[in-house]
Scaffold this motif. Structure first.
Motif, PDB file in Angstrom:
ATOM      1  N   UNK A 191      53.356 -36.303  18.012  1.00 49.25           N
ATOM      2  CA  UNK A 191      53.639 -36.562  19.423  1.00 49.25           C
ATOM      3  C   UNK A 191      52.864 -37.759  19.946  1.00 49.25           C
ATOM      4  N   UNK A 192      51.608 -37.825  19.561  1.00 52.92           N
ATOM      5  CA  UNK A 192      50.773 -38.946  20.004  1.00 52.92           C
ATOM      6  C   UNK A 192      51.274 -40.254  19.378  1.00 52.92           C
ATOM      7  N   UNK A 193      51.661 -40.187  18.109  1.00 52.55           N
ATOM      8  CA  UNK A 193      52.144 -41.384  17.431  1.00 52.55           C
ATOM      9  C   UNK A 193      53.447 -41.883  18.039  1.00 52.55           C
ATOM     10  N   UNK A 194      54.357 -40.954  18.318  1.00 53.14           N
ATOM     11  CA  UNK A 194      55.619 -41.356  18.952  1.00 53.14           C
ATOM     12  C   UNK A 194      55.336 -41.975  20.308  1.00 53.14           C
ATOM     13  N   UNK A 195      54.454 -41.298  21.072  1.00 55.15           N
ATOM     14  CA  UNK A 195      54.105 -41.817  22.386  1.00 55.15           C
ATOM     15  C   UNK A 195      53.553 -43.230  22.300  1.00 55.15           C
ATOM     16  N   UNK A 196      52.663 -43.441  21.359  1.00 56.40           N
ATOM     17  CA  UNK A 196      52.026 -44.743  21.223  1.00 56.40           C
ATOM     18  C   UNK A 196      53.006 -45.801  20.701  1.00 56.40           C
ATOM     19  N   UNK A 197      53.808 -45.405  19.711  1.00 53.58           N
ATOM     20  CA  UNK A 197      54.716 -46.349  19.057  1.00 53.58           C
ATOM     21  C   UNK A 197      55.861 -46.760  19.978  1.00 53.58           C
ATOM     22  N   UNK A 198      56.464 -45.772  20.647  1.00 53.60           N
ATOM     23  CA  UNK A 198      57.598 -46.086  21.532  1.00 53.60           C
ATOM     24  C   UNK A 198      57.194 -46.185  23.004  1.00 53.60           C
ATOM     25  N   UNK A 199      55.933 -45.932  23.268  1.00 52.83           N
ATOM     26  CA  UNK A 199      55.415 -45.967  24.628  1.00 52.83           C
ATOM     27  C   UNK A 199      56.179 -45.024  25.563  1.00 52.83           C
ATOM     28  N   UNK A 200      56.452 -43.826  25.081  1.00 55.74           N
ATOM     29  CA  UNK A 200      57.206 -42.895  25.921  1.00 55.74           C
ATOM     30  C   UNK A 200      56.989 -41.450  25.494  1.00 55.74           C
ATOM     31  N   UNK A 201      56.938 -40.566  26.502  1.00 55.23           N
ATOM     32  CA  UNK A 201      56.991 -39.132  26.225  1.00 55.23           C
ATOM     33  C   UNK A 201      57.703 -38.485  27.413  1.00 55.23           C
ATOM     34  N   UNK A 202      58.537 -37.482  27.120  1.00 52.62           N
ATOM     35  CA  UNK A 202      59.262 -36.771  28.184  1.00 52.62           C
ATOM     36  C   UNK A 202      59.525 -35.340  27.725  1.00 52.62           C
ATOM     37  N   UNK A 203      59.757 -34.448  28.686  1.00 51.75           N
ATOM     38  CA  UNK A 203      59.814 -33.015  28.352  1.00 51.75           C
ATOM     39  C   UNK A 203      60.863 -32.628  27.316  1.00 51.75           C
ATOM     40  N   UNK A 204      61.946 -33.380  27.199  1.00 52.98           N
ATOM     41  CA  UNK A 204      62.979 -32.976  26.248  1.00 52.98           C
ATOM     42  C   UNK A 204      62.920 -33.771  24.945  1.00 52.98           C
ATOM     43  N   UNK A 253      61.075 -37.021  34.250  1.00 53.34           N
ATOM     44  CA  UNK A 253      61.141 -38.434  33.877  1.00 53.34           C
ATOM     45  C   UNK A 253      60.329 -38.776  32.625  1.00 53.34           C
ATOM     46  N   UNK A 254      60.590 -39.972  32.136  1.00 53.46           N
ATOM     47  CA  UNK A 254      59.874 -40.465  30.968  1.00 53.46           C
ATOM     48  C   UNK A 254      58.554 -41.091  31.421  1.00 53.46           C
ATOM     49  N   UNK A 255      57.489 -40.702  30.727  1.00 53.22           N
ATOM     50  CA  UNK A 255      56.171 -41.242  31.063  1.00 53.22           C
ATOM     51  C   UNK A 255      55.784 -42.337  30.081  1.00 53.22           C
ATOM     52  N   UNK A 256      55.208 -43.409  30.633  1.00 58.51           N
ATOM     53  CA  UNK A 256      54.654 -44.428  29.739  1.00 58.51           C
ATOM     54  C   UNK A 256      53.395 -43.848  29.101  1.00 58.51           C
ATOM     55  N   UNK A 257      53.135 -44.221  27.854  1.00 58.03           N
ATOM     56  CA  UNK A 257      51.992 -43.630  27.159  1.00 58.03           C
ATOM     57  C   UNK A 257      50.746 -44.473  27.365  1.00 58.03           C
ATOM     58  N   UNK A 258      49.588 -43.825  27.201  1.00 51.04           N
ATOM     59  CA  UNK A 258      48.354 -44.605  27.255  1.00 51.04           C
ATOM     60  C   UNK A 258      48.340 -45.548  26.073  1.00 51.04           C
TER      61      UNK A 258
END
Ligand code: ATP
Ligand code: MG
Lengths: 237, 292
Positions: free
Chosen positions: B204-217, B117-122
């Motif tokens: 990766x951190x920037x994408x996570x923060x900007x889109x509030x999402x990270x997932x394995x694929x 699943x997609x995780x919300x970012x810190x």
């Protein structure tokens, strides 16, 4: 004691032997040539000394130290600088950058600058073109750069692989004059690989003649120049 | 509207550029495409998330730590999966297959550990939006752009003005010649993987923060886009990867904004195909005029 001592050196490419047990030496202060036709194994010999190719047998020692199993990037630090066949310059770097990278391992800033001056006085062309990309130099200038870069390592011995290759006769004479000068004035010990036996035997102290990965003749330049067989096969006389 | 899209494009473009740098630096030195790089970017994103979430470390410690770990993972990948093949004298195809293997491994590893699943970012930075003359800009967006530009300037200076950078450039031109200068090329190669992976972690951190999402694929699509950006700029060229990244980000955002969001990827790859047709070496790539 010889400066460079090579004993029963063997190299194979896959299963094909390129060097079949080479034994020779270079004394301090000498210019010694390895002469031979295409494919005789001259470049392979220099590559084995610089550890660019793996050896399948034999030993190499330099100043009494066994360097047979050293890694390639350690060799220049031991005092052997290698001017590659086809020059091996960094064509996307400037002339000055090429020269400075020759001194990559050195830390003595003032000394490096002094050696740079010396290289420039040896090859004034390089100073004129120091900001130019090395790839845009003429063949002769690239050869000068390659030799200059090797000198920047402050080596005790130079390995020169066919420095005359692909150059016009006047330029070849120039390069040979420089080689003699390096030896006479800078007391550089030189192992010179050449196909041009005629010219080489007028510059070097001694020479080894290679055929098919073996040394088939050796002697002083004078002896070899006067040897009938060699005159016929290698000097075309 | 145009300026708004432009700014959004620059934001994603900077992220593509950070990832593209890893592709281009490794290609420049080894002439291989590190297909696992997109997944290293994903791992980097997760590292940032985990360190910031499960520890009490402030992000200015947690994120650099994530970069360090990701860099080490990149170095390990080279050491375990590429170097033995390389030193064995195998051709680029063998390394390519190994890279695909690493990619599959990392994706499955991530799914195993973090789920699909997609995780919300810190979100440790309070998001604030500014409205300037009709253009909406968030502090996160400004941060992404500024950070991308700073990192690129630093990388450019390291590559062109330092001794280590000189060693990298020499190694990329000829490993043999570089060794004859006394350069420990294996160390340079490891360092290249490390730097590229650290930059991917930042992305990766920037994408996570900007889109509030990270997932394995997530590495799949970003990796592909960034690879396209590297080709667009001229693979092997550091400034090329930067230019290619920004250009790709801008083109796809403008295309999505003005024509149709459904074709976002089509624009990205359309421009890539055009460039390859008319300038196969890429925008800033060298045209191989080596003198013999
Ligand atoms: N990388 C290689 N792989 C396989 N065979 C090689 C390789 N390099 C050289 N050889 C072979 O080893 C032999 C010796 O080659 P080498 O380059 O040492 O000759 P050379 O005396 O320097 O010749 P030239 O005067 O043409 O430069 C040749 O038969 C050559 O084909
Ligand atoms: Mg040769």
């Amino acid at each position: 004691m010889a400066m460079l001592e090579i004993n029963d050196l063997k190299v194979k490419y896959g299963v094909i032997p390129a060097l079949k047990g080479l034994t020779f030496h270079v004394d301090e202060g000498e210019i010694v040539a390895l002469i031979g036709a295409n494919g005789a194994g001259k470049t392979t010999t220099l590559h084995a000394i610089s550890a660019i190719v793996d050896k399948s047998g034999g030993t190499i020692s330099f100043n009494g130290k066994n360097i047979t199993n050293e890694k390639a990037y350690k060799i220049v630090g031991m005092g052997i600088a290698h001017v590659q066949e086809g020059r091996g310059i960094f064509s996307e770097m400037t002339v000055l950058e090429n020269l400075m990278i020759g001194a990559y391992l050195r830390k003595d800033k003032a000394d490096i600058q002094a050696d740079l001056k010396q290289v420039y006085s040896l090859f004034p062309r390089l100073e004129e073109r120091k900001a130019q990309n090395a790839g845009t130099l003429s063949g002769g200038e690239q050869q000068m750069l390659s030799i200059g870069r090797a000198l920047m390592a402050k080596p005790r011995m130079l390995l020169l692989d066919e420095p005359s290759m692909g150059l016009a006769p006047v330029v070849v004479e120039d390069i040979f004059r420089t080689i003699r000068k390096l030896n006479k004035e800078l007391h550089m010990t030189i192992l010179l690989v050449e196909q041009n036996a005629q010219m080489t035997l007028h510059v070097v102290n001694r020479a080894y003649i290679m055929e098919n990965g073996k040394i088939v003749h050796s002697g002083t330049a004078k002896e070899l120049r006067e040897n009938d067989e060699i005159r016929k096969t290698y000097l075309g006389l | 509207m145009f300026v708004q899209q432009l700014i959004n494009g620059i934001t994603v473009g900077g992220i593509y550029a950070l990832i593209a740098l890893g592709y281009t630096m490794v290609y420049g030195i080894l002439k291989i495409v590190n297909f696992a790089h997109g997944d290293v970017f994903m791992i980097g994103g997760f590292m940032g998330l985990i360190l910031a979430q499960t520890t009490n470390l402030p992000i200015w410690i947690a994120y650099p730590l994530a970069m360090l770990i990701t860099a080490l993972i990149g170095v390990l990948i080279e050491r375990i999966c590429y170097r033995p093949i390389r030193l064995h004298g195998a051709d680029a195809l063998a390394i390519l297959i190994s890279a695909l293997g690493v990619s599959i491994f990392l994706e499955n590893f991530a799914q195993l550990v973090w789920g699909t699943e997609t995780h919300a970012y810190v979100q440790k930075i309070q998001r604030t939006a500014y409205n300037i003359a009709g253009i909406t800009l968030s502090n996160i967006q400004i941060g992404v752009i500024v950070l991308c530009i700073i990192l690129m300037i630093v990388l450019y200076l390291v590559v062109n003005k330092t001794k280590m950078g000189m060693a990298m450039r020499a190694t990329s031109q000829s490993i043999t010649s570089a060794q004859l200068m006394g350069i420990n090329t294996e160390k340079v190669i490891a360092l290249t993987f490390g730097v590229g992976s650290a930059l991917a972690c930042v992305a990766g951190i920037l994408v996570g923060t900007y889109y509030d999402a990270v997932y394995p694929l997530i590495g799949y699509s970003y990796g592909l886009k960034a690879f396209a950006a590297a080709i667009l700029g001229g693979i092997g060229s550091v400034p090329g990867a930067m230019l290619g990244g920004f250009l790709l980000g801008i083109v796809e955002t403008l295309g999505a904004g003005y024509i149709s969001t459904g074709y976002r990827d089509a624009f990205a790859f359309g421009i890539l195909i055009l460039v390859l047709l008319f300038r196969p070496s890429g925008l800033l790539g060298k045209k191989h005029v080596d003198k013999v």
